[in-house]
Motif scaffolding. Sequence first.
Motif, PDB file in Angstrom:
ATOM      1  N   ILE A  24      -5.051 -23.862 -16.949  1.00  0.00           N
ATOM      2  CA  ILE A  24      -6.483 -23.573 -17.072  1.00  0.00           C
ATOM      3  C   ILE A  24      -7.179 -23.794 -15.743  1.00  0.00           C
ATOM      4  O   ILE A  24      -8.016 -22.985 -15.301  1.00  0.00           O
ATOM      5  N   LEU A  25      -6.839 -24.899 -15.074  1.00  0.00           N
ATOM      6  CA  LEU A  25      -7.449 -25.186 -13.783  1.00  0.00           C
ATOM      7  C   LEU A  25      -7.100 -24.103 -12.770  1.00  0.00           C
ATOM      8  O   LEU A  25      -7.925 -23.732 -11.931  1.00  0.00           O
ATOM      9  N   GLY A  26      -5.872 -23.572 -12.856  1.00  0.00           N
ATOM     10  CA  GLY A  26      -5.491 -22.477 -11.965  1.00  0.00           C
ATOM     11  C   GLY A  26      -6.323 -21.234 -12.203  1.00  0.00           C
ATOM     12  O   GLY A  26      -6.723 -20.544 -11.254  1.00  0.00           O
ATOM     13  N   ILE A  27      -6.617 -20.943 -13.487  1.00  0.00           N
ATOM     14  CA  ILE A  27      -7.456 -19.783 -13.805  1.00  0.00           C
ATOM     15  C   ILE A  27      -8.853 -19.958 -13.238  1.00  0.00           C
ATOM     16  O   ILE A  27      -9.413 -19.041 -12.617  1.00  0.00           O
ATOM     17  N   VAL A  28      -9.429 -21.143 -13.443  1.00  0.00           N
ATOM     18  CA  VAL A  28     -10.769 -21.422 -12.906  1.00  0.00           C
ATOM     19  C   VAL A  28     -10.758 -21.304 -11.384  1.00  0.00           C
ATOM     20  O   VAL A  28     -11.696 -20.775 -10.775  1.00  0.00           O
ATOM     21  N   GLY A  29      -9.678 -21.807 -10.756  1.00  0.00           N
ATOM     22  CA  GLY A  29      -9.584 -21.726  -9.305  1.00  0.00           C
ATOM     23  C   GLY A  29      -9.557 -20.293  -8.803  1.00  0.00           C
ATOM     24  O   GLY A  29     -10.215 -19.955  -7.815  1.00  0.00           O
ATOM     25  N   GLN A  30      -8.810 -19.428  -9.502  1.00  0.00           N
ATOM     26  CA  GLN A  30      -8.737 -18.022  -9.091  1.00  0.00           C
ATOM     27  C   GLN A  30     -10.097 -17.333  -9.233  1.00  0.00           C
ATOM     28  O   GLN A  30     -10.523 -16.589  -8.348  1.00  0.00           O
ATOM     29  N   LEU A  31     -10.771 -17.588 -10.345  1.00  0.00           N
ATOM     30  CA  LEU A  31     -12.096 -16.990 -10.542  1.00  0.00           C
ATOM     31  C   LEU A  31     -13.098 -17.542  -9.540  1.00  0.00           C
ATOM     32  O   LEU A  31     -13.958 -16.815  -9.032  1.00  0.00           O
ATOM     33  N   SER A  32     -12.984 -18.836  -9.230  1.00  0.00           N
ATOM     34  CA  SER A  32     -13.881 -19.447  -8.250  1.00  0.00           C
ATOM     35  C   SER A  32     -13.670 -18.846  -6.867  1.00  0.00           C
ATOM     36  O   SER A  32     -14.631 -18.611  -6.131  1.00  0.00           O
ATOM     37  N   ALA A  33     -12.410 -18.587  -6.520  1.00  0.00           N
ATOM     38  CA  ALA A  33     -12.115 -17.984  -5.220  1.00  0.00           C
ATOM     39  C   ALA A  33     -12.752 -16.609  -5.102  1.00  0.00           C
ATOM     40  O   ALA A  33     -13.312 -16.249  -4.052  1.00  0.00           O
ATOM     41  N   ILE A  34     -12.698 -15.841  -6.182  1.00  0.00           N
ATOM     42  CA  ILE A  34     -13.316 -14.513  -6.164  1.00  0.00           C
ATOM     43  C   ILE A  34     -14.823 -14.627  -5.994  1.00  0.00           C
ATOM     44  O   ILE A  34     -15.443 -13.887  -5.218  1.00  0.00           O
ATOM     45  N   ALA A  35     -15.437 -15.573  -6.725  1.00  0.00           N
ATOM     46  CA  ALA A  35     -16.887 -15.755  -6.632  1.00  0.00           C
ATOM     47  C   ALA A  35     -17.304 -16.179  -5.224  1.00  0.00           C
ATOM     48  O   ALA A  35     -18.292 -15.672  -4.674  1.00  0.00           O
ATOM     49  N   ILE A  36     -16.569 -17.104  -4.626  1.00  0.00           N
ATOM     50  CA  ILE A  36     -16.901 -17.579  -3.279  1.00  0.00           C
ATOM     51  C   ILE A  36     -16.718 -16.462  -2.257  1.00  0.00           C
ATOM     52  O   ILE A  36     -17.558 -16.270  -1.373  1.00  0.00           O
ATOM     53  N   GLU A  37     -15.616 -15.718  -2.368  1.00  0.00           N
ATOM     54  CA  GLU A  37     -15.377 -14.627  -1.424  1.00  0.00           C
ATOM     55  C   GLU A  37     -16.443 -13.550  -1.554  1.00  0.00           C
ATOM     56  O   GLU A  37     -16.929 -13.017  -0.550  1.00  0.00           O
ATOM     57  N   ASN A  38     -16.846 -13.221  -2.781  1.00  0.00           N
ATOM     58  CA  ASN A  38     -17.899 -12.228  -2.975  1.00  0.00           C
ATOM     59  C   ASN A  38     -19.206 -12.687  -2.350  1.00  0.00           C
ATOM     60  O   ASN A  38     -19.944 -11.891  -1.753  1.00  0.00           O
ATOM     61  N   HIS A  39     -19.499 -13.961  -2.483  1.00  0.00           N
ATOM     62  CA  HIS A  39     -20.718 -14.496  -1.864  1.00  0.00           C
ATOM     63  C   HIS A  39     -20.644 -14.385  -0.345  1.00  0.00           C
ATOM     64  O   HIS A  39     -21.617 -14.015   0.317  1.00  0.00           O
ATOM     65  N   GLN A  40     -19.484 -14.706   0.213  1.00  0.00           N
ATOM     66  CA  GLN A  40     -19.324 -14.616   1.665  1.00  0.00           C
ATOM     67  C   GLN A  40     -19.462 -13.179   2.146  1.00  0.00           C
ATOM     68  O   GLN A  40     -20.087 -12.923   3.188  1.00  0.00           O
ATOM     69  N   LEU A  41     -18.889 -12.241   1.399  1.00  0.00           N
ATOM     70  CA  LEU A  41     -19.014 -10.829   1.771  1.00  0.00           C
ATOM     71  C   LEU A  41     -20.468 -10.377   1.697  1.00  0.00           C
ATOM     72  O   LEU A  41     -20.948  -9.628   2.564  1.00  0.00           O
ATOM     73  N   PHE A  42     -21.182 -10.832   0.670  1.00  0.00           N
ATOM     74  CA  PHE A  42     -22.594 -10.475   0.530  1.00  0.00           C
ATOM     75  C   PHE A  42     -23.402 -11.025   1.697  1.00  0.00           C
ATOM     76  O   PHE A  42     -24.271 -10.340   2.258  1.00  0.00           O
ATOM     77  N   GLN A  43     -23.113 -12.276   2.086  1.00  0.00           N
ATOM     78  CA  GLN A  43     -23.835 -12.870   3.210  1.00  0.00           C
ATOM     79  C   GLN A  43     -23.526 -12.136   4.510  1.00  0.00           C
ATOM     80  O   GLN A  43     -24.405 -11.992   5.375  1.00  0.00           O
ATOM     81  N   GLU A  44     -22.287 -11.664   4.647  1.00  0.00           N
ATOM     82  CA  GLU A  44     -21.925 -10.923   5.857  1.00  0.00           C
ATOM     83  C   GLU A  44     -22.665  -9.593   5.916  1.00  0.00           C
ATOM     84  O   GLU A  44     -23.163  -9.192   6.973  1.00  0.00           O
ATOM     85  N   VAL A  45     -22.742  -8.905   4.772  1.00  0.00           N
ATOM     86  CA  VAL A  45     -23.497  -7.651   4.719  1.00  0.00           C
ATOM     87  C   VAL A  45     -24.972  -7.899   5.017  1.00  0.00           C
ATOM     88  O   VAL A  45     -25.615  -7.152   5.767  1.00  0.00           O
ATOM     89  N   LYS A  46     -25.508  -8.956   4.447  1.00  0.00           N
ATOM     90  CA  LYS A  46     -26.902  -9.304   4.681  1.00  0.00           C
ATOM     91  C   LYS A  46     -27.136  -9.646   6.144  1.00  0.00           C
ATOM     92  O   LYS A  46     -28.166  -9.284   6.736  1.00  0.00           O
ATOM     93  N   LEU A  47     -26.161 -10.341   6.746  1.00  0.00           N
ATOM     94  CA  LEU A  47     -26.282 -10.691   8.161  1.00  0.00           C
ATOM     95  C   LEU A  47     -26.339  -9.444   9.021  1.00  0.00           C
ATOM     96  O   LEU A  47     -27.183  -9.321   9.923  1.00  0.00           O
ATOM     97  N   HIS A  48     -25.472  -8.474   8.728  1.00  0.00           N
ATOM     98  CA  HIS A  48     -25.483  -7.228   9.500  1.00  0.00           C
ATOM     99  C   HIS A  48     -26.780  -6.464   9.292  1.00  0.00           C
ATOM    100  O   HIS A  48     -27.220  -5.735  10.187  1.00  0.00           O
ATOM    101  N   ALA A  49     -27.391  -6.605   8.121  1.00  0.00           N
ATOM    102  CA  ALA A  49     -28.633  -5.896   7.838  1.00  0.00           C
ATOM    103  C   ALA A  49     -29.816  -6.509   8.568  1.00  0.00           C
ATOM    104  O   ALA A  49     -30.763  -5.804   8.932  1.00  0.00           O
TER     105      ALA A  49
END
Length: 421
Positions: free
Chosen positions: A223-248
């Motif tokens: 279960i902890l592994g599942i939460v970790g995988q979903l958390s990694a996706i959420a964190i990476e998506n946030h980082q990508l969004f911030q990078e796009v926002k930075l370029h904007a």
Amino acid sequence: MEILFSTSTLSVMAAIGAAALAGYLVGRVRRGSRGVLPRRAEPGQIDLQRSMEHLQKSFKDLTAEADSARRERAEMSRVLAVLPDLLRNLTSSVTLKDIHMAIVTIVRGLADARLVLFYSAQGSAQGDLLILRTAIGLKAETARDIKEVRIGEGRIGTAALKRITMDAADFQNESVLIREGLRRAGDKDLPIMVVSPVVQRDSLLGVIVMGEMEKVTAMSKRILGIVGQLSAIAIENHQLFQEVKLHADVDMQTRLYNATYFRKYLETEINKARRFHRPLSLVWLDIDHFRSYNETSGHEAGDEVLRIVGRLVKESTRAVDIPCRVGGQAFCVILPETARDGAAHVAETIRGTVEAHEMPLAVNQPGGRITISAGIAIFPEDGNQVDSLVRSVEEAVRYAKQRGRNRVEAQAPPWARAASD
């Protein structure tokens, strides 16, 4: 018709069959022994007794396996029931702080853990340092002692280094040298039961720590592994969004805000200054003879000058000021809570700093130096809207260039219009 059975169903059926066979054999032995005087057991009877003992043990093992399968199925059903809320909480979080809090809240609910920590990885792409971001069930004095953890140090750092989920049994199976290091680590007194790294695309993003649980099972680690995988996706998506926002919003050459952000932020500051009757100023800066510098020194040298001037502008302003690159060789600084004298001081400071700084191939410039011309404009005297205020400060810069460059002008006279480079 094809009939499919789950693993747990087959285990239960096997257990029932084993029990029936064991009962049959026991009955046979008992019936065969009625009315017979005690005598020495025959070899066949000994083999039968051993078979019964083996069947009884198998029955117990299969029963335990069936119970374990039922528990795992119940735990997984609970995870699937809350999975939609888990995804919604993670994906709806707009800041990293929100994501970190969602992670520890979800883990506590799923694993019934009274202690849950989340560390984020800092440093290189692989992560050099773990920083404690969010904690549930942790005392303040303890949090201070484990605020930062080096990769490879203690149980938290060891699991992060190995990139695998580890529990107490896993740490005990480490080498003597590693176990000795774990006993001396800063997290030695923390009731850690499971440590799970959050990894995405070979990059360590963070670590989830659980403690004070009733029991650690294979399913709780899963279960902890599942939460970790979903958390990694959420964190990476946030980082990508911030990078796009930075370029904007940011000019990638100078790392200052760009012209789009400048006009948007200036409108916000004008509204605030109007509402609260606060002063607001603009300082506009333009590099002198920059076109000829590019022609004689090359665009690579020109790009380097832009980066240097951008850095000097930022270093010469306050944290509340907004330095922007608004054109090819033009910069502007929004100065909240600043009147005319303060703006003139900022402009003169930047002008002098740029003139005194060693620039590449500055010998090709007039006077052997890179210089700037600056103008200032004040809200609302020089303009009470974005366009009128910008027009006033641009006219002030043109006037500074007309008067010889490398100077600051506060206001252009009405006759000052066309400008040279």
